[in-house]
Design a protein around this motif. Structure first.
Motif, PDB file in Angstrom:
ATOM      1  N   GLN A  80       0.831  -1.128  -0.094  1.00 28.13           N
ATOM      2  CA  GLN A  80      -0.176  -0.010   0.135  1.00 28.13           C
ATOM      3  C   GLN A  80       0.911   1.318   0.061  1.00 28.13           C
ATOM      4  OE1 GLN A  80      -2.566  -0.546   3.389  1.00 28.13           O
ATOM      5  NE2 GLN A  80      -4.010  -1.858   2.364  1.00 28.13           N
ATOM      6  N   GLU A  81       2.140   1.267   0.891  1.00 27.84           N
ATOM      7  CA  GLU A  81       2.715   2.312   0.867  1.00 27.84           C
ATOM      8  C   GLU A  81       3.665   2.543  -0.759  1.00 27.84           C
ATOM      9  OE1 GLU A  81       4.919   5.650   2.277  1.00 27.84           O
ATOM     10  OE2 GLU A  81       3.189   4.259   3.188  1.00 27.84           O
ATOM     11  N   ILE A  82       4.044   1.606  -1.299  1.00 27.70           N
ATOM     12  CA  ILE A  82       4.389   1.747  -2.228  1.00 27.70           C
ATOM     13  C   ILE A  82       3.326   2.212  -3.713  1.00 27.70           C
ATOM     14  CG2 ILE A  82       5.425   0.248  -4.327  1.00 27.70           C
ATOM     15  CD1 ILE A  82       6.633  -1.594  -2.444  1.00 27.70           C
ATOM     16  N   SER A  83       2.336   1.673  -3.486  1.00 30.03           N
ATOM     17  CA  SER A  83       1.160   2.319  -4.207  1.00 30.03           C
ATOM     18  C   SER A  83       0.938   3.625  -4.157  1.00 30.03           C
ATOM     19  CB  SER A  83      -0.107   1.595  -3.868  1.00 30.03           C
ATOM     20  OG  SER A  83       0.040   0.048  -4.489  1.00 30.03           O
ATOM     21  N   ARG A  84       1.012   3.939  -2.779  1.00 33.53           N
ATOM     22  CA  ARG A  84       0.861   5.428  -2.647  1.00 33.53           C
ATOM     23  C   ARG A  84       1.951   6.473  -3.146  1.00 33.53           C
ATOM     24  NH1 ARG A  84       2.608   8.990   0.932  1.00 33.53           N
ATOM     25  NH2 ARG A  84       4.015   7.563   2.011  1.00 33.53           N
ATOM     26  N   LEU A  85       3.157   5.952  -2.876  1.00 32.50           N
ATOM     27  CA  LEU A  85       4.422   6.485  -3.408  1.00 32.50           C
ATOM     28  C   LEU A  85       4.310   6.495  -5.095  1.00 32.50           C
ATOM     29  CD1 LEU A  85       7.235   4.885  -1.276  1.00 32.50           C
ATOM     30  CD2 LEU A  85       6.280   7.236  -1.042  1.00 32.50           C
ATOM     31  N   ASN A  86       3.740   5.573  -5.527  1.00 33.25           N
ATOM     32  CA  ASN A  86       3.706   5.350  -6.988  1.00 33.25           C
ATOM     33  C   ASN A  86       2.557   6.315  -7.645  1.00 33.25           C
ATOM     34  OD1 ASN A  86       4.282   4.251  -9.783  1.00 33.25           O
ATOM     35  ND2 ASN A  86       2.132   3.231  -9.551  1.00 33.25           N
ATOM     36  N   SER A  87       1.750   6.293  -6.873  1.00 31.16           N
ATOM     37  CA  SER A  87       0.393   7.328  -7.164  1.00 31.16           C
ATOM     38  C   SER A  87       0.985   8.945  -7.074  1.00 31.16           C
ATOM     39  CB  SER A  87      -1.015   7.389  -6.366  1.00 31.16           C
ATOM     40  OG  SER A  87      -1.254   5.899  -6.425  1.00 31.16           O
ATOM     41  N   SER A  88       1.921   8.893  -5.917  1.00 32.62           N
ATOM     42  CA  SER A  88       2.546  10.427  -5.799  1.00 32.62           C
ATOM     43  C   SER A  88       3.495  10.682  -6.880  1.00 32.62           C
ATOM     44  CB  SER A  88       3.003  10.328  -4.413  1.00 32.62           C
ATOM     45  OG  SER A  88       3.767  11.695  -4.264  1.00 32.62           O
ATOM     46  N   LEU A  89       4.267   9.605  -7.338  1.00 29.68           N
ATOM     47  CA  LEU A  89       5.164  10.065  -8.437  1.00 29.68           C
ATOM     48  C   LEU A  89       4.400  10.169  -9.626  1.00 29.68           C
ATOM     49  CD1 LEU A  89       7.765   7.288  -7.616  1.00 29.68           C
ATOM     50  CD2 LEU A  89       8.088   9.532  -7.554  1.00 29.68           C
TER      51      LEU A  89
ATOM     52  N   LYS B 191       3.489  13.576  -9.442  1.00 24.00           N
ATOM     53  CA  LYS B 191       4.251  14.487  -9.872  1.00 24.00           C
ATOM     54  C   LYS B 191       4.705  14.566 -11.297  1.00 24.00           C
ATOM     55  CE  LYS B 191       6.192  14.386  -5.206  1.00 24.00           C
ATOM     56  NZ  LYS B 191       7.336  13.987  -4.382  1.00 24.00           N
ATOM     57  N   ASN B 192       4.824  13.246 -11.732  1.00 22.47           N
ATOM     58  CA  ASN B 192       5.064  13.345 -13.320  1.00 22.47           C
ATOM     59  C   ASN B 192       4.362  14.107 -14.036  1.00 22.47           C
ATOM     60  OD1 ASN B 192       6.754  12.315 -15.510  1.00 22.47           O
ATOM     61  ND2 ASN B 192       4.741  10.758 -15.826  1.00 22.47           N
ATOM     62  N   LYS B 193       2.890  14.041 -13.888  1.00 22.24           N
ATOM     63  CA  LYS B 193       1.786  14.935 -14.606  1.00 22.24           C
ATOM     64  C   LYS B 193       1.918  16.211 -14.364  1.00 22.24           C
ATOM     65  CE  LYS B 193      -2.069  11.426 -14.297  1.00 22.24           C
ATOM     66  NZ  LYS B 193      -3.588  11.294 -13.676  1.00 22.24           N
ATOM     67  N   GLU B 194       2.395  16.707 -13.159  1.00 24.68           N
ATOM     68  CA  GLU B 194       2.805  18.041 -12.808  1.00 24.68           C
ATOM     69  C   GLU B 194       4.010  18.732 -13.729  1.00 24.68           C
ATOM     70  OE1 GLU B 194       2.400  21.927 -11.206  1.00 24.68           O
ATOM     71  OE2 GLU B 194       1.150  20.055 -11.309  1.00 24.68           O
ATOM     72  N   VAL B 195       5.202  17.614 -13.667  1.00 27.86           N
ATOM     73  CA  VAL B 195       6.415  17.942 -14.215  1.00 27.86           C
ATOM     74  C   VAL B 195       5.870  18.190 -15.908  1.00 27.86           C
ATOM     75  CG1 VAL B 195       8.363  17.211 -15.163  1.00 27.86           C
ATOM     76  CG2 VAL B 195       7.857  17.110 -12.814  1.00 27.86           C
ATOM     77  N   SER B 196       5.081  17.082 -16.470  1.00 25.39           N
ATOM     78  CA  SER B 196       4.643  17.302 -17.824  1.00 25.39           C
ATOM     79  C   SER B 196       3.940  18.501 -17.883  1.00 25.39           C
ATOM     80  CB  SER B 196       3.923  15.869 -18.202  1.00 25.39           C
ATOM     81  OG  SER B 196       4.476  15.101 -17.990  1.00 25.39           O
ATOM     82  N   ARG B 197       3.058  18.822 -17.369  1.00 24.17           N
ATOM     83  CA  ARG B 197       2.084  20.049 -17.483  1.00 24.17           C
ATOM     84  C   ARG B 197       3.138  21.359 -17.387  1.00 24.17           C
ATOM     85  NH1 ARG B 197       0.291  24.322 -14.455  1.00 24.17           N
ATOM     86  NH2 ARG B 197       1.372  23.205 -12.562  1.00 24.17           N
ATOM     87  N   ILE B 198       4.202  21.209 -16.439  1.00 23.98           N
ATOM     88  CA  ILE B 198       5.130  22.574 -16.385  1.00 23.98           C
ATOM     89  C   ILE B 198       5.778  22.410 -17.812  1.00 23.98           C
ATOM     90  CG2 ILE B 198       7.337  23.540 -15.191  1.00 23.98           C
ATOM     91  CD1 ILE B 198       5.825  22.419 -12.582  1.00 23.98           C
ATOM     92  N   ASN B 199       6.301  21.306 -18.240  1.00 23.52           N
ATOM     93  CA  ASN B 199       7.311  21.246 -19.317  1.00 23.52           C
ATOM     94  C   ASN B 199       6.135  21.666 -20.579  1.00 23.52           C
ATOM     95  OD1 ASN B 199       9.301  20.304 -20.856  1.00 23.52           O
ATOM     96  ND2 ASN B 199       8.314  18.695 -21.574  1.00 23.52           N
ATOM     97  N   SER B 200       5.006  21.436 -20.579  1.00 22.47           N
ATOM     98  CA  SER B 200       4.177  21.700 -21.627  1.00 22.47           C
ATOM     99  C   SER B 200       4.034  23.094 -21.692  1.00 22.47           C
ATOM    100  CB  SER B 200       2.796  21.061 -21.568  1.00 22.47           C
ATOM    101  OG  SER B 200       1.928  21.698 -22.628  1.00 22.47           O
ATOM    102  N   GLU B 201       3.656  23.793 -20.599  1.00 24.86           N
ATOM    103  CA  GLU B 201       3.635  25.305 -20.482  1.00 24.86           C
ATOM    104  C   GLU B 201       4.878  25.917 -20.875  1.00 24.86           C
ATOM    105  OE1 GLU B 201       2.364  26.232 -16.511  1.00 24.86           O
ATOM    106  OE2 GLU B 201       0.403  25.337 -16.760  1.00 24.86           O
ATOM    107  N   LEU B 202       6.100  25.694 -20.382  1.00 15.54           N
ATOM    108  CA  LEU B 202       7.431  25.960 -20.723  1.00 15.54           C
ATOM    109  C   LEU B 202       7.428  26.077 -22.125  1.00 15.54           C
ATOM    110  CD1 LEU B 202       9.675  24.699 -18.018  1.00 15.54           C
ATOM    111  CD2 LEU B 202       8.924  27.092 -18.280  1.00 15.54           C
ATOM    112  N   LYS B 203       7.190  24.853 -22.831  1.00 13.57           N
ATOM    113  CA  LYS B 203       7.505  24.738 -24.340  1.00 13.57           C
ATOM    114  C   LYS B 203       6.281  25.686 -24.996  1.00 13.57           C
ATOM    115  CE  LYS B 203       6.939  21.005 -28.073  1.00 13.57           C
ATOM    116  NZ  LYS B 203       6.589  19.920 -28.318  1.00 13.57           N
ATOM    117  N   GLU B 204       4.996  25.876 -24.553  1.00 15.86           N
ATOM    118  CA  GLU B 204       4.267  26.710 -25.134  1.00 15.86           C
ATOM    119  C   GLU B 204       4.814  28.045 -25.032  1.00 15.86           C
ATOM    120  OE1 GLU B 204       0.623  26.350 -23.359  1.00 15.86           O
ATOM    121  OE2 GLU B 204      -0.045  24.572 -24.401  1.00 15.86           O
ATOM    122  N   LYS B 205       5.359  28.548 -23.915  1.00 14.84           N
ATOM    123  CA  LYS B 205       6.144  29.930 -23.722  1.00 14.84           C
ATOM    124  C   LYS B 205       7.079  30.087 -24.785  1.00 14.84           C
ATOM    125  CE  LYS B 205       4.596  30.431 -18.855  1.00 14.84           C
ATOM    126  NZ  LYS B 205       5.000  30.649 -17.464  1.00 14.84           N
ATOM    127  N   LEU B 206       7.917  29.236 -24.743  1.00 11.97           N
ATOM    128  CA  LEU B 206       9.138  29.058 -25.636  1.00 11.97           C
ATOM    129  C   LEU B 206       8.787  29.340 -27.178  1.00 11.97           C
ATOM    130  CD1 LEU B 206      12.159  28.792 -25.876  1.00 11.97           C
ATOM    131  CD2 LEU B 206      11.784  26.387 -26.155  1.00 11.97           C
TER     132      LEU B 206
END
Length: 340
Positions: free
Chosen positions: A39-48, A51-66
């Motif tokens: 359960q802890e691993i699943s929780r960590l995986n969900s958290s990751l 975070k990956n979605k957030e990083v992808s979103r930030i990356n997409s925003e940066l790409k659009e800004k660029l």
């Protein structure tokens, strides 16, 4: 009896389920522990994943800004280029206006009416009649020696921005033809006075309208077309004369050579070009008397009007004043004439 009872107790202890229950209990504890870890691993995986979605979103925003910045940068570059082109066009327009102003001032400065005496007109007519008569004279002994072999007369208009020519067979001197077929274009009485050289400015690659028709290519660096070289022949201020990558004499010679090829192709099929063709090149009115070898453009236009249009309109009177306005590509010539 005592021995048998002791054996029975040993058997009960041997086959007792207490160790098995303990092992089961241990396994259940470990299983529970593994479930918690899972359960802890699943929780960590969900958290990751979040975070990956957030990083992808930030990356997409940066790409659009660029991309937006790159787009704005390209727009800025185009804006700067447009400003530069506009500035060059304005400078050319200013130079053109300055040249026109100088030309008009020069003509207005000498606006004293130049007189054409009837004797001059009469002499010109007589010379012109003798000149034309020499062409059609069938007896070589009675014709003028220099013009006895002339079969075609070519009038070349070497202009600042455009040039052209007309020709007439002396056997049919009333039929004056103007050329309207040029390399790369059709049905145009004139073609551009422009040259396109090779990379070293040695040989002409294209000329006339064709030199301006080639689309620019960023991958292939080409020399800019050479134009306005005729302005070097006049009395224009040196500051207003165009800067050329080649000597103006070379440019003029090369252009006249190219247009000469068209003249030869047009008329030389029926005559010997160097023996039977008379080439007449008019000069602008601003040229000095020293430079005038035949007749100026304005004088020719004035005499033509008097001999043709004015006679047709029956408005040919002594004391009459007329003005000839020659609006060229970069110059304007004004001349006035008074018939005495």
């Amino acid at each position: 009896m005592a021995n048998e009872r002791s054996k029975d107790n040993s058997s009960e202890e041997l086959f007792s389920d207490k160790p098995l229950k303990k092992r089961i209990k241990n396994l259940e504890d470990k299983n529970q522990e593994n479930l918690q870890k899972n359960q802890e691993i699943s929780r960590l995986n969900s958290s990751l994943i979040e975070k990956n979605k957030e990083v992808s979103r930030i990356n997409s925003e940066l790409k659009e800004k660029l991309e937006e910045k790159e787009k704005k940068f390209k727009e800025f570059q185009q804006y700067v280029l447009n400003l530069e082109n506009q500035r060059n066009e304005e400078l050319q327009q200013l130079q053109k206006l300055e040249m026109m102003s100088q030309s008009i001032d020069k003509n207005l400065g000498v606006l004293k009416l130049e007189e054409i005496d009837e004797n001059i007109i009469k002499t010109f007519k007589e010379n012109n009649e003798d000149f034309l008569a020499s062409f059609s004279n069938k007896n070589p002994d009675e014709s003028l020696p220099y013009y006895s072999n002339i079969k075609v007369v070519v009038g070349l208009d070497f202009g600042t921005t455009c040039s052209g020519f007309s020709y007439c067979h002396v056997a049919n001197k009333q039929n004056i033809c103007s050329n309207e077929i040029w390399p790369g274009e059709i049905t145009q009485f004139k073609t551009n006075t422009v040259l396109q050289y090779d990379d070293k400015y040695n040989d002409v690659v294209l000329w006339g309208a064709s030199a301006l028709a080639r689309k620019p290519n960023r991958r292939i660096k080409r020399n800019k077309p050479v134009e306005l070289f005729k302005l070097w022949l006049g009395n224009l201020d040196k500051r207003l004369k165009p800067r050329l990558p080649v000597d103006h004499k070379k440019a003029i010679t090369d252009y006249l050579r190219e247009i000469g090829k068209v003249i030869k192709d047009k008329i030389a099929w029926s005559v010997n070009f160097f023996e039977n063709v008379l080439l007449v090149l008019s000069v602008p009115a601003e040229y000095s008397e020293k430079d005038k070898k035949f007749i100026t453009e304005s004088e020719a236009a004035a005499i033509y009007c008097m001999n043709n249009k004015l006679n047709e309109l029956q408005e040919y009177n002594l004391g009459m004043t007329l003005m000839v306005v020659d609006c060229g590509g970069y110059t304007v010539d004004l001349t006035t004439r008074k018939i005495l």
